[in-house]
Design an enzyme around this catalytic site. Structure first.
Site, PDB file in Angstrom:
ATOM      1  N   ARG A 156     -47.253  -5.077 -24.009  1.00 15.27           N
ATOM      2  CA  ARG A 156     -46.669  -5.054 -25.360  1.00 15.27           C
ATOM      3  C   ARG A 156     -46.090  -6.410 -25.750  1.00 15.27           C
ATOM      4  O   ARG A 156     -45.630  -6.598 -26.866  1.00 15.27           O
ATOM      5  CB  ARG A 156     -45.545  -4.005 -25.434  1.00 15.27           C
ATOM      6  CG  ARG A 156     -45.995  -2.607 -25.099  1.00 15.27           C
ATOM      7  CD  ARG A 156     -44.805  -1.685 -25.006  1.00 15.27           C
ATOM      8  NE  ARG A 156     -44.432  -1.138 -26.288  1.00 15.27           N
ATOM      9  CZ  ARG A 156     -44.753   0.072 -26.711  1.00 15.27           C
ATOM     10  NH1 ARG A 156     -45.487   0.852 -25.964  1.00 15.27           N
ATOM     11  NH2 ARG A 156     -44.355   0.507 -27.883  1.00 15.27           N
ATOM     12  N   TYR A 159     -46.728  -8.454 -28.955  1.00 15.87           N
ATOM     13  CA  TYR A 159     -46.006  -8.040 -30.166  1.00 15.87           C
ATOM     14  C   TYR A 159     -44.511  -8.325 -30.021  1.00 15.87           C
ATOM     15  O   TYR A 159     -43.928  -9.055 -30.814  1.00 15.87           O
ATOM     16  CB  TYR A 159     -46.274  -6.558 -30.401  1.00 15.87           C
ATOM     17  CG  TYR A 159     -45.689  -5.977 -31.669  1.00 15.87           C
ATOM     18  CD1 TYR A 159     -46.082  -6.444 -32.922  1.00 15.87           C
ATOM     19  CD2 TYR A 159     -44.766  -4.931 -31.609  1.00 15.87           C
ATOM     20  CE1 TYR A 159     -45.566  -5.892 -34.093  1.00 15.87           C
ATOM     21  CE2 TYR A 159     -44.249  -4.373 -32.771  1.00 15.87           C
ATOM     22  CZ  TYR A 159     -44.646  -4.849 -34.007  1.00 15.87           C
ATOM     23  OH  TYR A 159     -44.136  -4.295 -35.156  1.00 15.87           O
ATOM     24  N   ASP A 160     -43.911  -7.769 -28.955  1.00 14.18           N
ATOM     25  CA  ASP A 160     -42.448  -7.871 -28.785  1.00 14.18           C
ATOM     26  C   ASP A 160     -41.992  -9.328 -28.744  1.00 14.18           C
ATOM     27  O   ASP A 160     -41.064  -9.723 -29.434  1.00 14.18           O
ATOM     28  CB  ASP A 160     -41.992  -7.258 -27.445  1.00 14.18           C
ATOM     29  CG  ASP A 160     -42.397  -5.824 -27.272  1.00 14.18           C
ATOM     30  OD1 ASP A 160     -43.069  -5.287 -28.158  1.00 14.18           O
ATOM     31  OD2 ASP A 160     -42.041  -5.241 -26.234  1.00 14.18           O
ATOM     32  N   ASN A 188     -39.552   3.044 -36.108  1.00 13.10           N
ATOM     33  CA  ASN A 188     -40.734   3.842 -36.494  1.00 13.10           C
ATOM     34  C   ASN A 188     -40.645   4.384 -37.912  1.00 13.10           C
ATOM     35  O   ASN A 188     -39.714   5.120 -38.237  1.00 13.10           O
ATOM     36  CB  ASN A 188     -40.869   5.074 -35.585  1.00 13.10           C
ATOM     37  CG  ASN A 188     -41.461   4.727 -34.254  1.00 13.10           C
ATOM     38  OD1 ASN A 188     -41.838   3.578 -34.024  1.00 13.10           O
ATOM     39  ND2 ASN A 188     -41.527   5.705 -33.372  1.00 13.10           N
ATOM     40  N   ASN A 204     -51.578  10.509 -35.584  1.00 12.93           N
ATOM     41  CA  ASN A 204     -52.328  11.190 -34.501  1.00 12.93           C
ATOM     42  C   ASN A 204     -52.090  12.689 -34.553  1.00 12.93           C
ATOM     43  O   ASN A 204     -53.032  13.487 -34.585  1.00 12.93           O
ATOM     44  CB  ASN A 204     -51.835  10.718 -33.124  1.00 12.93           C
ATOM     45  CG  ASN A 204     -52.489   9.446 -32.694  1.00 12.93           C
ATOM     46  OD1 ASN A 204     -53.320   8.893 -33.417  1.00 12.93           O
ATOM     47  ND2 ASN A 204     -52.102   8.947 -31.532  1.00 12.93           N
ATOM     48  N   ASP A 287     -43.816   1.763 -22.148  1.00 15.24           N
ATOM     49  CA  ASP A 287     -43.449   2.628 -23.267  1.00 15.24           C
ATOM     50  C   ASP A 287     -41.946   2.916 -23.175  1.00 15.24           C
ATOM     51  O   ASP A 287     -41.466   3.357 -22.130  1.00 15.24           O
ATOM     52  CB  ASP A 287     -44.228   3.953 -23.159  1.00 15.24           C
ATOM     53  CG  ASP A 287     -44.173   4.748 -24.438  1.00 15.24           C
ATOM     54  OD1 ASP A 287     -44.611   4.215 -25.463  1.00 15.24           O
ATOM     55  OD2 ASP A 287     -43.678   5.892 -24.404  1.00 15.24           O
TER      56      ASP A 287
END
Ligand SMILES: NC(=O)c1ccc[n+]([C@@H]2O[C@H](COP(=O)([O-])OP(=O)(O)OC[C@H]3O[C@@H](n4cnc5c(N)ncnc54)[C@H](O)[C@@H]3O)[C@@H](O)[C@H]2O)c1
Length: 329
Positions: A156, A159-160, A188, A204, A287
């Site tokens: 990740r 992005y981070d 989010n 999703n 995650d």
């Protein structure tokens, strides 16, 4: 070259939105047009869609679209820009894994290029950053003063870490040039105009439920997230730029109501009127187990608090997906 003050501007504030064709960018364009701005949008459409801007491009609107990659040379209409809203960047894990290096470049070179436009115009600048700068947080909920827990070489990190670099760069322009800046850390957000296959949990679940398929939960489903409806988020972003007291501020914008991923699955199934079926998948690397904003600062500075309850927001998003993709509710 002289700066255009075309009669059609008629004293309107001029805004430049990078990432205008994306989920949040296109809603921001709508909000700005509604507030009477003249808006120039710039987008490469690597994750965005022209469909999101169809209505804004109608001939009577005060909107111009420039299709360009902001990491490269680009030409803008010769206007005096008052506000630069920098949202361009892939945002969904599926996108930023596929476009890992492009993500790092848009958040580094792209941010640098947008800051140069702001400097030239003496414009106010807003960076759309992310809760991902907190990584897998050790502090809960996360206030802006928390420095985060990020794996700088993990999957990740593209992005981070590039968002963390973008934040640092914005602050150097603030320090060196006294540029009027603010950073919003977006948690989010969901709502109409998300892409069905963008890989984030809300689209999703909704698409699987509308097709009466089992909902894919990664890990045990006990990890928590907070979900803000797009209208709330856009109002927070708008206030962060236009309120007087935000220069030099970092502001969390998200919904502090926390839900486990399994709870979200139940809400989606109930709204789609299907029996909840779950299939489990492996948790992606790094995650975060918990994610929830401390929004005291947004409350104080912006008088902002999310107002759309989860069930209502999910209902509106389900209606959008069902209509757009002709799926039965
Ligand atoms: N949606 C969320 O929940 C969320 C959460 C945290 C942060 N954010 C931030 O908000 C911003 C917008 O996110 P979104 O959900 O609308 O994502 P999105 O993928 O829908 O929109 C991003 C837009 O940026 C454009 N873009 C990407 N690279 C570009 C480049 N090099 N040049 C020009 N345009 C480029 C894409 O084509 C797309 O239209 C991003 O900066 C993201 O990091 C979003």
């Amino acid at each position: 070259m002289s700066v255009m003050s075309a009669p059609y501007l008629n004293g309107k504030p001029v805004s430049l939105v990078s990432g205008a064709g994306g989920f949040l960018g296109s809603h921001l364009v709508d909000r700005l047009l509604e507030a009477g701005h003249f808006v120039v949008g710039i987008d490469s459409f690597n994750t965005g869609s022209l469909d999101n801007l169809d209505h804004a491009l109608s001939p009577n609107n005060h909107f111009i679209l420039v299709q360009a990659d902001i990491t490269e040379d680009f030409q803008l209409p010769n206007l005096a820009y008052d506000y630069i809203w920098h949202l361009a960047s892939p945002a969904s894990p599926v996108d930023y894994r596929r476009l890992s290096i492009e993500t790092m470049l848009v958040n580094s070179n792209g941010t640098g290029n947008m800051l140069k436009v702001a400097l030239k115009n003496r414009a106010k600048f807003l960076l759309a950053s992310t809760s991902e700068v907190y990584g897998d947080p050790l502090v809960h909920p996360q206030p802006e003063i928390y420095w985060g827990n990020v794996n700088s070489v993990g999957e990740r990190a593209c992005y981070d870490e590039s968002k963390r670099f973008a934040e640092a760069l914005v602050f150097e322009y603030h320090r060196r040039y006294s540029m009027n800046i603010r950073i919003v850390r977006i948690f989010n957000t969901y709502g109409p105009r998300m892409r069905i296959k963008d890989g984030r949990v809300v689209p999703n679940f909704i698409c699987q439920a509308l097709k009466n398929e089992a909902l894919t939960v990664y890990g045990s489903g006990s990890q928590t997230r907070s979900f803000a409806f797009v209208d709330d988020e856009i109002e927070g972003i708008f206030r962060a730029m236009t309120y007087e007291n935000t220069n030099g501020q970092v502001i969390n914008l998200g919904n502090p109501e926390e839900y486990t991923v399994k709870e979200l699955a139940s809400v989606v199934a109930a709204i789609c009127s299907v029996k909840l079926q779950i299939k489990y998948g492996d948790l992606p690397p790094d995650d975060p187990s918990k994610r929830c904003p401390d929004i005291s600062r947004a409350k104080e500075l912006l008088k902002w608090y999310p107002s759309v309850p989860l069930k209502q927001g999910i209902g509106r998003t389900v209606a959008y997906f069902a209509g757009k993709y002709s799926l039965p509710i």
